[in-house]
Design an enzyme around this catalytic site. Structure first.
Site, short mmCIF file in Angstrom:
data_model
loop_
_atom_site.label_atom_id
_atom_site.label_comp_id
_atom_site.label_asym_id
_atom_site.label_seq_id
_atom_site.Cartn_x
_atom_site.Cartn_y
_atom_site.Cartn_z
N ASP A 226 0.87 -1.16 0.00
CA ASP A 226 0.00 0.00 0.00
C ASP A 226 0.92 1.22 0.00
OD1 ASP A 226 -2.08 1.76 0.08
OD2 ASP A 226 -3.11 0.82 1.76
C1 BGC Z 1 -4.89 3.48 0.13
C2 BGC Z 1 -5.07 2.54 -1.03
C3 BGC Z 1 -4.90 3.29 -2.32
C4 BGC Z 1 -3.53 3.95 -2.34
C5 BGC Z 1 -3.24 4.74 -3.59
C6 BGC Z 1 -3.58 4.25 0.03
O1 BGC Z 1 -3.49 5.20 1.02
O2 BGC Z 1 -4.92 2.76 1.34
O3 BGC Z 1 -6.32 1.94 -0.98
O4 BGC Z 1 -5.06 2.44 -3.41
O5 BGC Z 1 -3.44 4.83 -1.23
O6 BGC Z 1 -3.97 5.91 -3.63
#
Ligand code: BGC
Length: 752
Positions: A226
């Site tokens: 993530d």
């Molecule tokens: C979120 C993800 C997301 C990623 C990219 C993260 O903070 O938890 O779900 O896909 O950011 O934006």
């Protein structure tokens, strides 16, 4: 595969193991390997314009489809597949190779700030929708990245939380939707979650990423972190985490390069990761772009699915409305419709059809009072008194209420399960007028509805996407019969939720309720919810008859029965097949569990033979004594129902393919858990088989400190205020914009 890891230099390898420019892989320019481009999901495409961030800056216009919480209530995974297909087309149009979605985490507690992005509290339902969505996206030659793997069930402490869970609960409840999505959907990627699981970060968890995901489930795509969710990058690659996102971190680059040189990162591990990145890049960058989109068709799909998903939770016959009688409409959400949540999933919609728009298009006669404020500034005057005065002139009042943008978002959990105070006061004041009140509810998660007894009808739209108003009007005026059913339990009050008072308060999140999540808990502990899992009303009625069961040698079970639409309107019924576990089971089990479901669309008075199937192996429990699945022989009851609590037909099933199991639990724990009784920390520790972790101190600040804890030191306060200052300035600027989706999104972005 065109290029192999062996063709890359060590610096190229280290570079490719992390992303760049927020949403891309690095590619290998020397060898002509292109960059793979990604964009958020999950319920629409968030292709950011210019540089990227997680939910603040502008994005290209895209269809805001109903959120996962909404679509799951349709209980028809084909809806998720069609939405996935449409989002796949939008990705192709904007040159996006991989979509960051679906999210299949279990809704463990209704306060989780991201519940609107997730499907259900039930693993089969969540996994079936996840897999269908992935198939839809993939059908367009676009990769899907299922997230957040795993046990990411809260937003507070999101970068450093530690989910403390026993193996059985992890396997049966929390990993199951990922297992189904991986096996039945074949996603291109899996995104590891921010949190730790029993002390090990998901992004460094070899058991999770390599042994289970790849070894047991046969996953062949890439695992990525993530955004900002990596800690020890070398340990991550060794554990099976291929790609660090968003990347561009000099520290990781150097560490990886050095580790390759000194052998602390085995070349075989790095090369396996590189080969997976190259192979996914090869496959998805080959997809041709499409020049344009049929946005009208995507909007139509969004409206259709939202109408198929909304849940009619109460109706004394007031609905459907004739459309001829003049109506009193109260509530700011009528025109300031909530249709999506805040955070990285936020979309710039191609259009928005609010409830008001849909009424005006139909020429519905109504008078309107705001009743409360949906935004950041309080209403002037006395909006409740105005609404009550208006209601006095009408027989029927439509009351639009729900969670506001400020009350649910990625990045934080809700503090309580109530509606905003002002809305509650409004609801009671309107009920006191003695008029027929029809509540149209919005929000991504359950709320307490203490006034439910006093209203005539409740139509729950969840967060229905950009055409939510159109869907709502179709249902209110009887153009379509409601057919959604709840994909999660709506408890009467927050205090009914197991360990609700402990939820999301500490870094170490103890999953003490074990497998008793949602209806599994309510049914086993004998807690009666306000609206049970699987519940939803219709304008028509369904009769269930003639059940029979067939078993084949391979363990396939088919249950057949006749379903009849005995009412006067076309409609759809969600048929749910639960299996009640045998009373003599050696281990504690929930009262009954969902094992199959089907949504059946029938004309008035039409009748059809319906078959649902599952495998006896699905009835196995995770045996911590054997570290594997165990199927217990004996008598089971198959219960066909219109909800988890409304069982219409039953038939028994004798299982002989399994074994006579012995319990791995001490007797006192097994007996307590059979009744889903609360357990103390000591008993939980015994269930877990390890001592409970200590809560780390808040100070000194470390890389894993919470941002709000920065206020506790002098230097930290300076940094904290600087960052909050930027957000405050963004908020101020956003509030000056003219009313509309752009302003709303900017406000939400600043708050997030
Ligand atoms: C979120 C993800 C997301 C990623 C990219 C993260 O903070 O938890 O779900 O896909 O950011 O934006």
């Amino acid at each position: 595969m065109k290029t192999k890891a062996s063709a890359l230099t060590d610096i190229e390898k280290s570079t490719l193991l992390q992303g760049t420019d927020f949403m891309y892989t690095a590619g290998v320019p020397r060898l002509g390997v292109p960059r793979l481009s990604m964009a958020d999901g999950p319920h629409g495409l968030r292709k950011q314009i210019g540089g990227g961030d997680n939910g603040v800056s502008k994005s290209e216009p895209a269809t805001a489809f109903p959120t996962a919480a909404c679509v799951a209530s349709s209980w028809n995974p084909e809806n998720a597949e069609r939405i996935g297909h449409a989002i796949g087309e939008e990705c192709r149009c904007y040159g996006v190779h991989m979509l960051l979605g679906p999210g299949v985490n279990i809704k463990r507690n209704p306060l989780c700030g991201r519940n609107f992005e997730y499907y259900s509290e039930d693993p089969l339902l969540a996994g079936s929708f996840g897999a269908a969505f992935v198939r839809g996206v993939r059908s367009q030659g676009v990769g899907a990245c299922v997230k957040h793997f795993a046990l990411n069930n809260q937003e507070n402490f999101r970068f450093m939380g530690n989910s403390v869970v026993d193996d059985r609960t992890m396997r049966e409840i929390y990993l199951k939707p990922f297992e189904i999505t991986v096996k039945d959907g074949e996603p291109a990627a899996v995104m590891s979650s921010y949190n730790r699981i029993n002390g090990t970060f998901s992004s460094e968890n070899r058991r999770l990423l390599t042994d289970i995901l790849r070894g047991e489930w046969g996953f062949r795509g890439i695992v990525m972190s993530d955004w900002g969710g990596t800690y020890d990058r070398v340990a991550g690659v060794r554990a099976g985490e291929d790609l660090e996102m968003p990347g561009d971190t000099a520290v990781s680059l150097k560490k990886l390069y050095d580790a390759l040189q000194d052998g602390t990162l085995p070349r075989a591990d790095a090369d396996a990761a590189i080969d997976r990145i190259l192979s996914v890049t090869d496959e998805y960058t080959a997809t041709e772009r499409i020049p344009r989109l049929d946005s009208a068709a995507h909007s139509a799909l969004a409206a259709e699915v939202a109408a198929d998903s909304a849940v009619l939770m109460k109706n004394d016959g007031t609905l459907p409305l004739s459309g001829d009688e003049p109506l009193c409409v109260v509530g700011a959400l009528f025109s300031d419709m909530r249709y999506q949540g805040s955070g990285s999933s936020m979309i710039s919609p191609t259009e928005v059809i609010t409830h008001k728009d849909a009424f005006d298009r139909r020429g519905v006669k109504y008078e309107y009072a705001r009743g409360y404020s949906a935004g950041t500034s309080p209403e002037e005057g006395d909006p409740i008194a105005e609404a009550v005065a208006l209601a006095g002139k009408y027989d029927t009042v439509l009351l639009y209420i729900g969670l506001t943008d400020l009350s649910e978002s990625e990045g934080g959990d809700r503090e309580h399960m109530r509606l905003p105070e002002e809305q509650l006061r409004l609801a009671y004041a309107l009920i006191a007028t003695g008029r027929r009140i029809v509540v149209v509810l919005s929000g991504g998660s359950p709320v307490e509805l203490p006034f439910a007894g006093g209203v005539s009808a409740i139509l729950n739209m969840y967060l229905p996407g950009q055409c939510g108003g159109e869907a709502g009007a179709r249902l209110l005026f009887g153009e379509v019969s409601p057919s959604g059913k709840l994909a999660e339990t709506w408890y009467k009050k927050y205090s009914d939720i197991p360990y609700g008072d402990e939820y999301s308060k500490r870094i170490n999140e103890l999953y003490k309720e074990s497998i008793f999540v949602g209806y599994r808990y309510a049914l086993t502990a004998g807690v009666s919810p306000a609206f049970p899992f699987g519940f939803g009303l219709s304008y028509t009625e369904f009769e269930y008859k003639n059940i029979s069961v067939r078993q084949t040698d391979g363990g396939a079970v088919t249950v057949s029965f006749t379903l009849r639409n005995s009412g006067k309107r076309p409609g759809a019924e969600v048929v749910q097949l639960y299996v009640k576990n045998n009373k003599n089971s050696a281990v504690f089990k929930p009262e009954r569990e969902l094992r199959a479901f089907s949504k059946v669309y029938l004309e008035a008075e039409e009748e059809r033979e319906v078959s649902l199937g599952f495998s006896v192996r699905d009835l196995s429990f995770w045996n911590t004594g054997k570290d594997g699945w165990t199927l217990e022989n004996g008598e089971y009851t198959i219960a066909l129902g219109a909800s988890s609590e409304d069982i219409r037909l039953t038939v028994s099933l004798t299982v002989t393919e399994g074994v006579t199991a012995t319990s791995p639990y001490p007797d006192n724990i097994n007996e307590k858990m059979k009744r889903a009784e609360p357990i103390d920390d000591e008993t939980f520790s015994a269930l877990l088989g390890t001592p409970l972790p200590n809560e780390p101190p808040v100070l000194p600040l470390t890389m894993e400190s919470r941002f709000c804890d920065f206020q506790k030191t002098f230097m930290g306060r300076i940094l904290y205020n600087a960052v909050c200052g930027v957000a405050k300035r963004q908020l101020k600027k956003a509030k000056k914009l003219p009313a509309g989706p752009e302003r709303d999104n900017r406000i939400k972005g600043a708050i997030f």
